[in-house]
Design an enzyme around this catalytic site. Structure first.
Site, PDB file in Angstrom:
ATOM      1  N   ALA A 143       0.834  -1.206   0.000  1.00 48.78           N
ATOM      2  CA  ALA A 143       0.000   0.000   0.000  1.00 48.78           C
ATOM      3  C   ALA A 143       0.866   1.251   0.000  1.00 48.78           C
ATOM      4  O   ALA A 143       0.545   2.248   0.623  1.00 48.78           O
ATOM      5  CB  ALA A 143      -0.918  -0.001   1.220  1.00 48.78           C
TER       6      ALA A 143
ATOM      7  N   ARG B 277      -3.381   8.567 -10.269  1.00 52.09           N
ATOM      8  CA  ARG B 277      -4.560   8.724 -11.115  1.00 52.09           C
ATOM      9  C   ARG B 277      -5.852   8.923 -10.309  1.00 52.09           C
ATOM     10  O   ARG B 277      -6.884   9.283 -10.857  1.00 52.09           O
ATOM     11  CB  ARG B 277      -4.707   7.503 -12.045  1.00 52.09           C
ATOM     12  CG  ARG B 277      -3.768   7.574 -13.236  1.00 52.09           C
ATOM     13  CD  ARG B 277      -3.855   6.314 -14.067  1.00 52.09           C
ATOM     14  NE  ARG B 277      -3.142   5.206 -13.443  1.00 52.09           N
ATOM     15  CZ  ARG B 277      -3.308   3.931 -13.777  1.00 52.09           C
ATOM     16  NH1 ARG B 277      -4.196   3.599 -14.702  1.00 52.09           N
ATOM     17  NH2 ARG B 277      -2.593   2.980 -13.179  1.00 52.09           N
TER      18      ARG B 277
ATOM     19  N   GLN C 271       8.186   2.122   3.036  1.00 51.27           N
ATOM     20  CA  GLN C 271       8.950   2.087   1.788  1.00 51.27           C
ATOM     21  C   GLN C 271       8.995   3.532   1.300  1.00 51.27           C
ATOM     22  O   GLN C 271       8.036   4.025   0.728  1.00 51.27           O
ATOM     23  CB  GLN C 271       8.264   1.182   0.758  1.00 51.27           C
ATOM     24  CG  GLN C 271       9.134   0.952  -0.469  1.00 51.27           C
ATOM     25  CD  GLN C 271       8.358   0.418  -1.662  1.00 51.27           C
ATOM     26  OE1 GLN C 271       7.152   0.622  -1.782  1.00 51.27           O
ATOM     27  NE2 GLN C 271       9.056  -0.252  -2.564  1.00 51.27           N
TER      28      GLN C 271
ATOM     29  N   GLY D  81       9.703  -0.705  -6.628  1.00 44.16           N
ATOM     30  CA  GLY D  81       9.147  -1.914  -7.224  1.00 44.16           C
ATOM     31  C   GLY D  81       8.499  -2.823  -6.196  1.00 44.16           C
ATOM     32  O   GLY D  81       8.745  -2.690  -4.992  1.00 44.16           O
TER      33      GLY D  81
ATOM     34  N   ASP E  10      -5.088  -1.980  -2.836  1.00 48.09           N
ATOM     35  CA  ASP E  10      -6.000  -1.408  -3.833  1.00 48.09           C
ATOM     36  C   ASP E  10      -6.700  -2.485  -4.660  1.00 48.09           C
ATOM     37  O   ASP E  10      -7.210  -2.214  -5.735  1.00 48.09           O
ATOM     38  CB  ASP E  10      -5.260  -0.420  -4.743  1.00 48.09           C
ATOM     39  CG  ASP E  10      -4.077  -1.045  -5.466  1.00 48.09           C
ATOM     40  OD1 ASP E  10      -3.799  -2.246  -5.235  1.00 48.09           O
ATOM     41  OD2 ASP E  10      -3.423  -0.342  -6.260  1.00 48.09           O
TER      42      ASP E  10
ATOM     43  N   ASN F 208      -7.415   2.118  -9.720  1.00 50.38           N
ATOM     44  CA  ASN F 208      -6.404   3.130 -10.028  1.00 50.38           C
ATOM     45  C   ASN F 208      -6.949   4.535 -10.200  1.00 50.38           C
ATOM     46  O   ASN F 208      -6.201   5.495 -10.132  1.00 50.38           O
ATOM     47  CB  ASN F 208      -5.646   2.742 -11.307  1.00 50.38           C
ATOM     48  CG  ASN F 208      -4.841   1.475 -11.098  1.00 50.38           C
ATOM     49  OD1 ASN F 208      -4.004   1.412 -10.194  1.00 50.38           O
ATOM     50  ND2 ASN F 208      -5.123   0.460 -11.883  1.00 50.38           N
TER      51      ASN F 208
ATOM     52  N   LYS G  18     -35.193  13.444  18.592  1.00 51.78           N
ATOM     53  CA  LYS G  18     -33.804  13.329  19.015  1.00 51.78           C
ATOM     54  C   LYS G  18     -33.735  12.935  20.482  1.00 51.78           C
ATOM     55  O   LYS G  18     -34.435  13.527  21.303  1.00 51.78           O
ATOM     56  CB  LYS G  18     -33.075  14.661  18.804  1.00 51.78           C
ATOM     57  CG  LYS G  18     -31.580  14.564  19.044  1.00 51.78           C
ATOM     58  CD  LYS G  18     -30.973  15.768  19.769  1.00 51.78           C
ATOM     59  CE  LYS G  18     -31.358  15.853  21.225  1.00 51.78           C
ATOM     60  NZ  LYS G  18     -30.569  16.824  21.999  1.00 51.78           N
TER      61      LYS G  18
ATOM     62  N   TYR H 178     -40.978  18.823  16.516  1.00 52.86           N
ATOM     63  CA  TYR H 178     -39.631  18.540  16.995  1.00 52.86           C
ATOM     64  C   TYR H 178     -39.730  18.029  18.426  1.00 52.86           C
ATOM     65  O   TYR H 178     -40.265  18.710  19.304  1.00 52.86           O
ATOM     66  CB  TYR H 178     -38.730  19.789  16.960  1.00 52.86           C
ATOM     67  CG  TYR H 178     -37.414  19.512  17.644  1.00 52.86           C
ATOM     68  CD1 TYR H 178     -36.548  18.541  17.131  1.00 52.86           C
ATOM     69  CD2 TYR H 178     -37.046  20.149  18.821  1.00 52.86           C
ATOM     70  CE1 TYR H 178     -35.355  18.226  17.767  1.00 52.86           C
ATOM     71  CE2 TYR H 178     -35.860  19.846  19.471  1.00 52.86           C
ATOM     72  CZ  TYR H 178     -35.011  18.885  18.932  1.00 52.86           C
ATOM     73  OH  TYR H 178     -33.843  18.563  19.573  1.00 52.86           O
TER      74      TYR H 178
ATOM     75  N   ALA I 153     -54.584  23.756  22.182  1.00 51.46           N
ATOM     76  CA  ALA I 153     -53.803  24.134  21.001  1.00 51.46           C
ATOM     77  C   ALA I 153     -53.201  25.523  21.168  1.00 51.46           C
ATOM     78  O   ALA I 153     -53.789  26.403  21.793  1.00 51.46           O
ATOM     79  CB  ALA I 153     -54.700  24.101  19.765  1.00 51.46           C
TER      80      ALA I 153
HETATM   81  C1  UD1 Z   1       2.032  -5.781 -10.960  1.00 50.68           C
HETATM   82  C2  UD1 Z   1       2.749  -7.079 -11.383  1.00 50.68           C
HETATM   83  C3  UD1 Z   1       2.105  -7.608 -12.659  1.00 50.68           C
HETATM   84  C4  UD1 Z   1       0.610  -7.832 -12.434  1.00 50.68           C
HETATM   85  C5  UD1 Z   1      -0.038  -6.547 -11.934  1.00 50.68           C
HETATM   86  C6  UD1 Z   1      -1.451  -6.851 -11.523  1.00 50.68           C
HETATM   87  C7  UD1 Z   1       5.065  -6.743 -10.654  1.00 50.68           C
HETATM   88  C8  UD1 Z   1       6.426  -6.420 -11.066  1.00 50.68           C
HETATM   89  N1  UD1 Z   1       4.136  -6.760 -11.596  1.00 50.68           N
HETATM   90  O1  UD1 Z   1       2.280  -4.854 -11.983  1.00 50.68           O
HETATM   91  O2  UD1 Z   1       2.723  -8.828 -13.032  1.00 50.68           O
HETATM   92  O3  UD1 Z   1       0.018  -8.242 -13.645  1.00 50.68           O
HETATM   93  O4  UD1 Z   1       0.638  -6.045 -10.767  1.00 50.68           O
HETATM   94  O5  UD1 Z   1      -2.114  -5.655 -11.220  1.00 50.68           O
HETATM   95  O6  UD1 Z   1       4.820  -6.993  -9.490  1.00 50.68           O
HETATM   96  N2  UD1 Z   1       3.697  -0.983  -4.858  1.00 50.68           N
HETATM   97  C9  UD1 Z   1       4.374  -0.607  -3.740  1.00 50.68           C
HETATM   98  N3  UD1 Z   1       5.677  -0.231  -3.839  1.00 50.68           N
HETATM   99  C10 UD1 Z   1       6.344  -0.244  -5.020  1.00 50.68           C
HETATM  100  C11 UD1 Z   1       5.636  -0.636  -6.175  1.00 50.68           C
HETATM  101  C12 UD1 Z   1       4.320  -1.008  -6.069  1.00 50.68           C
HETATM  102  O7  UD1 Z   1       3.813  -0.584  -2.638  1.00 50.68           O
HETATM  103  O8  UD1 Z   1       7.527   0.091  -5.026  1.00 50.68           O
HETATM  104  C13 UD1 Z   1       2.286  -1.381  -4.750  1.00 50.68           C
HETATM  105  C14 UD1 Z   1       1.389  -0.409  -5.477  1.00 50.68           C
HETATM  106  O9  UD1 Z   1       0.883   0.576  -4.599  1.00 50.68           O
HETATM  107  C15 UD1 Z   1       0.258  -1.302  -5.987  1.00 50.68           C
HETATM  108  C16 UD1 Z   1       0.923  -2.670  -6.136  1.00 50.68           C
HETATM  109  O10 UD1 Z   1       2.106  -2.621  -5.381  1.00 50.68           O
HETATM  110  O11 UD1 Z   1      -0.757  -1.444  -5.030  1.00 50.68           O
HETATM  111  C17 UD1 Z   1       1.213  -3.041  -7.569  1.00 50.68           C
HETATM  112  O12 UD1 Z   1       2.098  -2.104  -8.111  1.00 50.68           O
HETATM  113  P1  UD1 Z   1       1.981  -1.605  -9.595  1.00 50.68           P
HETATM  114  O13 UD1 Z   1       3.096  -0.670  -9.879  1.00 50.68           O
HETATM  115  O14 UD1 Z   1       0.638  -1.156  -9.893  1.00 50.68           O
HETATM  116  O15 UD1 Z   1       2.270  -2.989 -10.369  1.00 50.68           O
HETATM  117  P2  UD1 Z   1       1.997  -3.259 -11.883  1.00 50.68           P
HETATM  118  O16 UD1 Z   1       3.020  -2.550 -12.684  1.00 50.68           O
HETATM  119  O17 UD1 Z   1       0.584  -3.002 -12.194  1.00 50.68           O
END
Ligand code: UD1
Ligand code: CA
Length: 466
Positions: free
Chosen positions: A15, A21, A82, A87, A111, A233, A357, A372, A429
């Site tokens: 999260a 978006r 994080q 990633g 999400d 998203n 109330k 009331y 009344a």
């Molecule tokens: C990811 C998957 C993909 C899959 C897709 C499904 C990877 C590399 N890819 O891609 O295979 O089909 O989800 O929706 O995992 N997040 C973090 N920290 C980060 C990056 C992401 O918390 O550094 C969280 C985001 O908030 C989100 C989720 O991880 O809730 C997925 O991240 P997102 O960047 O949307 O992944 P996709 O590129 O859609």
């Protein structure tokens, strides 16, 4: 024979993403579906599926998420920060040190609110001694990681859209992101994951290829529907998730015996308990904890928030009931408003434009029009005439009005609290009652006696008729 020790199951809920978006000041995972933050649904579902401990990875808007988590007190899930979103693999790594090697880890997303406990249970079971993934077949797989299998159908890895060649892009089985495997292996594999890919990110999905290389069995579980595993998203997808959630719960309640006029025009933002033969007309919103007894009928466009309603009661159109209790066989509305602390006995009638109330109203009492009633204790079989007002507030303090059984309060009277109206008292009344009125007597207080002036001329318009 001793049962084999079951592995504890821990979830890591990602999260940290910004949710750009969404174009919102609120972190994405706090946006509501069915009245509850998306993250709340994920936590509840994880627990229902047998997850013993959930770990959250937070980043963007972490303070707001922490503030929301505070409601769980000591039961709040542990969080990891994080600070840079490098990633999904990097995100998982932030929470992993807190998780014992002996645990099974399930990766969830803050999400992706509609994932079901059944799917998670199937994922946990499929992980076994190896790794399991939830996949789904999409006719338009654009944007998703693709599931790559060998000629025998065994999963060999996941390739992200950005890194996929033309053949791989044609694969319609996609990664939902939901994954389960042992903490020990996940730690080992993630230590080897690099960011030498098109996105420059540490992909969680790379662990699948590493598992295949290690000859660890990889199982897949198919999601019940694309909707179940859809991520939110933007506001459009949030509304789609909301509709899907509402449809799911409307249909569940219909199977439990609820007579909904139209499942597409019913909104549940909490929990609803129902008796037998309960009918709900269109446009009704149910919030918090609501309980409806046998044969309760709710008219169109009512709001029911934290209310309990007794058997046989009818609530007519456009009534708003908030934090109230209503007995059996009452008639409420149309256009009635019950505010917090309204406690109604059996057979009570509350009509149009009546606001109650923090008041107790005894069995068989009626307030049918334009009133009331606040901070009052009203006995049984009392008649509150049209336009009666309890003047409960002196600008500083609230005061109580007490009305005995069988009293009759004439129309357009004001009861200036604190004041007591005796049993079977009759208030004429138009009276302003600021002193206690005795039992069984007529009490009248009008500004002056009515008189009629004969020969009186109506005012005429200056400058003559127009
Ligand atoms: C990811 C998957 C993909 C899959 C897709 C499904 C990877 C590399 N890819 O891609 O295979 O089909 O989800 O929706 O995992 N997040 C973090 N920290 C980060 C990056 C992401 O918390 O550094 C969280 C985001 O908030 C989100 C989720 O991880 O809730 C997925 O991240 P997102 O960047 O949307 O992944 P996709 O590129 O859609
Ligand atoms: Ca992305």
């Amino acid at each position: 024979m001793a049962m084999p020790m079951k592995k504890p199951v821990h979830a890591i809920i990602l999260a940290a993403g910004q949710g750009k978006r969404m174009k919102s000041a609120k972190p994405k995972v706090l946006h509501l579906v069915g009245g509850t933050p998306m993250l709340g649904h994920v936590l509840t579902t994880a627990a229902a599926a047998g997850v013993s401990s959930s770990h959250l990875v937070l980043g963007h808007g972490a303070e707001q998420v922490q503030a929301w988590l505070a409601r769980f007190g000591d039961g709040a899930p542990p969080t990891a920060m994080q600070t840079k979103q490098l990633g999904t693999g990097h995100a998982v790594l932030q929470a992993l040190p807190e998780i014992p090697d002996s645990a099974l880890v399930v990766i969830l997303y803050g999400d992706v609110p509609l994932v079901s406990a059944e799917t998670l249970r199937a994922l946990i079971a499929a992980a076994g001694q190896g790794l399991a993934l939830v996949t789904v077949h999409l006719p338009q797989p654009h944007g998703y990681g693709r599931i790559v299998r060998d000629s025998a159908g065994r999963v060999t890895g996941i390739v992200e859209e950005k890194d996929a060649d033309e053949t791989q892009r044609a694969i319609c089985e996609v990664n939902t992101g939901l994954l389960a495997t042992s903490a020990k292996r996940l730690k080992r594999w993630l230590a080897h994951v690099k960011n030498d890919n098109a996105a420059g990110e540490y992909y969680l999905t790379d662990v699948v290829g590493l598992a295949a290389k290690d000859h660890v069995p990889i199982n897949t579980v198919t999601a019940a529907s694309a909707q179940e595993v859809s991520g939110v998203n933007d506001p459009l997808q949030l509304a789609q998730a909301e509709r899907a959630y509402q449809r799911l719960h409307a249909e569940r309640l219909q199977r439990e015996g609820l007579y909904l006029a139209d499942p597409a025009r019913f909104d549940l933002r909490g929990t609803l308990k129902i008796g037998q033969d309960v009918q709900i007309d269109v446009g009704v919103i149910v919030e918090g904890e609501v309980e409806l007894g046998d044969n309760v009928r709710i008219g169109p466009y009512c709001v029911l928030r934290n209310v309990r309603i007794g058997a046989g009661t009818q609530v007519d159109a456009h009534s708003v009931l908030d934090t109230a209790e209503v007995g059996a066989r009452c008639n409420i509305g149309p256009f009635a408003r019950l505010r917090p602390g309204a406690l109604l006995g059996d057979g009570v009638h509350i009509g149009n434009f009546v606001e109650i109330k923090k008041s107790t109203i005894g069995n068989g009492s009626k307030a049918n029009h334009l009133s009331y009633v606040g901070d009052a204790v009203i006995g049984e079989r009392v008649n509150i005439g049209a336009g009666v007002i309890t003047c409960n507030y002196d600008g500083v303090n609230k005061h109580t009005t007490v009305i005995g059984d069988d009293a009759f309060i004439g129309t357009d009277s004001q009861l200036v609290a604190p004041v007591t109206i005796g049993r079977a008292a009759y208030i004429a009344a138009g009276s302003t009652i600021a002193k206690n009125a005795p039992e069984d007597a007529l009490t009248i207080n009008r500004a002056r006696e009515q008189k009629s002036i004969s020969g009186w001329k109506r005012p005429t318009r200056k400058g003559g008729p127009t």
